[in-house]
Design a protein around this motif. Structure first.
Motif, PDB file in Angstrom:
ATOM      1  N   LYS A 112      -0.809 -10.396 145.898  1.00  0.00           N
ATOM      2  CA  LYS A 112      -2.095 -10.926 145.437  1.00  0.00           C
ATOM      3  C   LYS A 112      -2.419 -10.403 144.043  1.00  0.00           C
ATOM      4  O   LYS A 112      -2.861 -11.167 143.176  1.00  0.00           O
ATOM      5  CB  LYS A 112      -3.214 -10.561 146.418  1.00  0.00           C
ATOM      6  N   ARG A 113      -2.211  -9.107 143.804  1.00  0.00           N
ATOM      7  CA  ARG A 113      -2.478  -8.540 142.477  1.00  0.00           C
ATOM      8  C   ARG A 113      -1.577  -9.180 141.425  1.00  0.00           C
ATOM      9  O   ARG A 113      -2.027  -9.536 140.332  1.00  0.00           O
ATOM     10  CB  ARG A 113      -2.278  -7.017 142.494  1.00  0.00           C
ATOM     11  N   PHE A 115      -0.155 -12.117 141.518  1.00  0.00           N
ATOM     12  CA  PHE A 115      -0.543 -13.509 141.318  1.00  0.00           C
ATOM     13  C   PHE A 115      -1.795 -13.612 140.447  1.00  0.00           C
ATOM     14  O   PHE A 115      -1.862 -14.432 139.528  1.00  0.00           O
ATOM     15  CB  PHE A 115      -0.768 -14.196 142.668  1.00  0.00           C
ATOM     16  N   ARG A 116      -2.777 -12.775 140.726  1.00  0.00           N
ATOM     17  CA  ARG A 116      -4.004 -12.780 139.916  1.00  0.00           C
ATOM     18  C   ARG A 116      -3.702 -12.428 138.460  1.00  0.00           C
ATOM     19  O   ARG A 116      -4.232 -13.033 137.532  1.00  0.00           O
ATOM     20  CB  ARG A 116      -5.029 -11.816 140.498  1.00  0.00           C
ATOM     21  N   ARG A 117      -2.843 -11.412 138.257  1.00  0.00           N
ATOM     22  CA  ARG A 117      -2.458 -11.022 136.900  1.00  0.00           C
ATOM     23  C   ARG A 117      -1.746 -12.180 136.200  1.00  0.00           C
ATOM     24  O   ARG A 117      -2.015 -12.490 135.046  1.00  0.00           O
ATOM     25  CB  ARG A 117      -1.562  -9.776 136.944  1.00  0.00           C
ATOM     26  N   HIS A 118      -0.861 -12.851 136.925  1.00  0.00           N
ATOM     27  CA  HIS A 118      -0.142 -13.996 136.365  1.00  0.00           C
ATOM     28  C   HIS A 118      -1.126 -15.100 135.974  1.00  0.00           C
ATOM     29  O   HIS A 118      -0.993 -15.697 134.901  1.00  0.00           O
ATOM     30  CB  HIS A 118       0.875 -14.527 137.380  1.00  0.00           C
ATOM     31  N   CYS A 119      -2.104 -15.360 136.833  1.00  0.00           N
ATOM     32  CA  CYS A 119      -3.098 -16.402 136.537  1.00  0.00           C
ATOM     33  C   CYS A 119      -3.902 -16.046 135.288  1.00  0.00           C
ATOM     34  O   CYS A 119      -4.169 -16.917 134.453  1.00  0.00           O
ATOM     35  CB  CYS A 119      -4.024 -16.619 137.734  1.00  0.00           C
ATOM     36  N   LEU A 120      -4.287 -14.795 135.146  1.00  0.00           N
ATOM     37  CA  LEU A 120      -5.045 -14.362 133.950  1.00  0.00           C
ATOM     38  C   LEU A 120      -4.202 -14.466 132.686  1.00  0.00           C
ATOM     39  O   LEU A 120      -4.694 -14.892 131.632  1.00  0.00           O
ATOM     40  CB  LEU A 120      -5.545 -12.923 134.135  1.00  0.00           C
TER      41      LEU A 120
END
Length: 126
Positions: A112-113, A115-120
């Motif tokens: 999850k971390r 993926f969130r970093r990738h999205c940002l």
């Protein structure tokens, strides 16, 4: 290789029940039930109206113990394993499952971390 097929129907009241197909003739099929290589008694085969056989395998209470207990139903004529079922029990098993769940939760949090970093990092500003 046997033409017999044994399909599990249910386990209820300490009895594993399955349906055997592929057995010709009116004589009951010769099957065996074993646990840890030891033969167990009580296995029955009853001919059904549709030509199949209902197979009942009673599970002895004294064979249920901590760990994994595997029971095997085989065709004694050809020696082929037709079905098997297992019971999992005990504190040590619960510890293993809890450890696996903790590991899966940690890995999910890591994903999850990431993926969130990738999205940002890949977000397009307008």
């Amino acid at each position: 290789m046997s033409d017999l097929t044994l399909t599990k129907s249910r386990i209820i009241g300490g009895v594993w029940t399955g349906i055997l197909t592929g057995h010709a003739g009116d004589d009951a099929p010769t099957l065996s039930l074993t646990h840890k290589g030891e033969p167990l008694t009580g296995l029955t085969s009853v001919r059904q109206d549709d030509g199949t056989w209902r197979v009942d395998a009673p599970i002895p209470a004294d064979r249920i113990a901590d760990g994994v207990q595997t029971f095997v139903i085989a065709d004694t004529t050809g020696g082929d394993t037709l079905a098997s079922f297992a019971f999992l029990a005990g504190e040590s098993l619960a510890e293993d499952i809890r450890a696996e769940m903790d590991l899966m939760r940690d890995e999910l949090d890591m994903l999850k971390r990431a993926f969130r970093r990738h999205c940002l990092e890949t977000a397009v500003e307008e």
